[in-house]
Design an enzyme around this catalytic site. Structure first.
Site, mmCIF file in Angstrom:
data_model
loop_
_atom_site.group_PDB
_atom_site.id
_atom_site.type_symbol
_atom_site.label_atom_id
_atom_site.label_comp_id
_atom_site.label_asym_id
_atom_site.label_seq_id
_atom_site.Cartn_x
_atom_site.Cartn_y
_atom_site.Cartn_z
ATOM 1 N N ASP A 84 0.842 -1.197 0.000
ATOM 2 C CA ASP A 84 0.000 0.000 0.000
ATOM 3 C C ASP A 84 0.883 1.256 0.000
ATOM 4 O OD1 ASP A 84 -2.373 1.465 0.224
ATOM 5 O OD2 ASP A 84 -2.391 1.361 2.425
ATOM 6 N N HIS A 85 0.669 2.148 -0.942
ATOM 7 C CA HIS A 85 1.425 3.414 -1.031
ATOM 8 C C HIS A 85 2.940 3.192 -1.026
ATOM 9 C CE1 HIS A 85 -1.984 6.098 -0.793
ATOM 10 N NE2 HIS A 85 -2.462 5.338 0.155
ATOM 11 N N GLY A 208 -8.930 5.802 1.764
ATOM 12 C CA GLY A 208 -9.613 6.542 2.834
ATOM 13 C C GLY A 208 -11.035 6.052 3.064
ATOM 14 N N VAL A 230 -9.530 0.208 3.581
ATOM 15 C CA VAL A 230 -9.978 0.485 4.952
ATOM 16 C C VAL A 230 -8.830 0.185 5.911
ATOM 17 C CG1 VAL A 230 -11.610 -0.156 6.772
ATOM 18 C CG2 VAL A 230 -12.361 -0.143 4.373
HETATM 19 P P1 13P Z 1 -8.439 4.832 6.120
HETATM 20 O O1 13P Z 1 -7.398 4.708 7.171
HETATM 21 O O2 13P Z 1 -9.030 6.174 6.066
HETATM 22 O O3 13P Z 1 -9.468 3.747 6.212
HETATM 23 O O4 13P Z 1 -7.689 4.672 4.710
HETATM 24 C C1 13P Z 1 -7.011 3.498 4.398
HETATM 25 C C2 13P Z 1 -6.277 3.610 3.116
HETATM 26 O O5 13P Z 1 -6.663 4.310 2.214
HETATM 27 C C3 13P Z 1 -5.071 2.798 2.961
HETATM 28 O O6 13P Z 1 -4.435 3.045 1.750
#
Ligand code: 13P
Length: 293
Positions: A84-85, A208, A230
């Protein structure tokens, strides 16, 4: 069953539901999400940020743990292990370490550099059968110390990145990581429609996912958001359940009712169950229950 995320997200896109991406932080998190996905017969994506991977001991540790749990728990639903990212180096390292999917987040780079690096990583990922997500337009909020505004992506930039061969695309439509501020104006569905048109029906990713009203989630899915991330929601319910357990004196070795409630297997159980319940709720909302086949 560990797979890349391409097929599961294409299917979700065609059938108008979304697959939940749930961030993992440790073994309890991973096990809770895997068991709930199996119980719901739902595909699932386990998201790992660079910070969480470091916390767990590195990408190889994460890949080994997820593979072993998937096998030992007898998980039959499709599971993608996804960075992720990630930055450029992290994406390369995860492709090597056996992740089945990676996100290269070049959204904070100059656009041309984002294009160059995404192009390179698409080739490396696909060579190993790994799916790849790219990002255009910063997603707001703070994650692992990086802060951005709730930006809205430019459809033309989205189109250019998609043409490089990415499998799914994170496009900002006013979404923010973490808890939404009270004055948040909501998702820009009009922008989403333009982005989906410009990108020719590729599955899109909504980051998000915590705190977006259910009706907006459903509208976003209807317009092409096929992967919903999430993280904070699971952290909040885990923390609350653990706080409640401790507040009830159950971890106190001197309490009358103390039955070794400080044993980590007991201490972490309410949080584990709370994550399962939250994941179930999200899978029902996203429409992925029973879609494992
Ligand atoms: P939240 O923490 O807002 O659920 O977002 C998670 C997210 O986008 C992980 O990449």
């Amino acid at each position: 069953m560990l797979v890349n995320a391409t097929r599961m997200l294409k299917k979700a896109h065609d059938e108008h539901y979304a697959v939940g991406h749930f961030n993992i932080n440790n073994l309890e998190w991973t096990k809770a999400i895997l068991l709930e996905a199996e119980a719901q017969k739902s595909p699932v994506i386990l998201g790992v940020s660079m910070g969480a991977a470091k916390y767990m001991g590195g990408y190889k540790v994460v890949a080994a743990m997820v593979r072993a749990l998937d096998e030992s728990l007898g998980i039959t639903v499709p599971v993608a292990l996804h960075l992720d990212h990630g930055n450029y180096d992290a994406a390369k390292a995860c492709i090597e370490a056996g992740f089945t999917s990676v996100m290269f987040d070049g959204s904070s780079l100059p656009f041309e550099e984002n294009v160059e690096k995404t192009k390179e990583l698409v080739a490396l990922a696909h060579d190993k059968g790994c799916s790849i997500e790219a990002e255009v337009g910063a997603i707001g909020g703070t994650e692992d110390g990086i802060t951005a505004d709730g930006e809205v992506a430019d459809p033309e930039e989205c189109k250019k990145i998609v043409e490089l061969g990415v499998d799914f695309l994170a496009a900002g439509i006013g979404n923010i990581h973490g808890i939404y501020p009270v004055n948040w104006t909501g998702l820009h569905i009009d922008a989403l429609i333009k982005i989906q048109e410009a990108t020719g029906g590729i599955p899109l990713v909504l980051h998000g996912g915590t705190g977006i009203p259910d009706n907006q989630i459903k509208e976003a899915i209807a317009h092409g958001m096929s992967k919903i991330n999430v993280n904070t929601d699971c952290q909040l319910v885990f923390a609350q359940a653990t706080i409640d357990y401790c507040a009830a004196g159950k971890a106190d070795p001197t309490a009358d009712n103390a039955a070794k409630g400080y044993d980590p297997r007991k201490l972490l159980k309410p949080g584990f169950e709370a994550i399962r319940a939250k994941v179930k709720e999200k899978m029902e909302l996203f429409g992925s229950v029973g879609k494992a086949a």
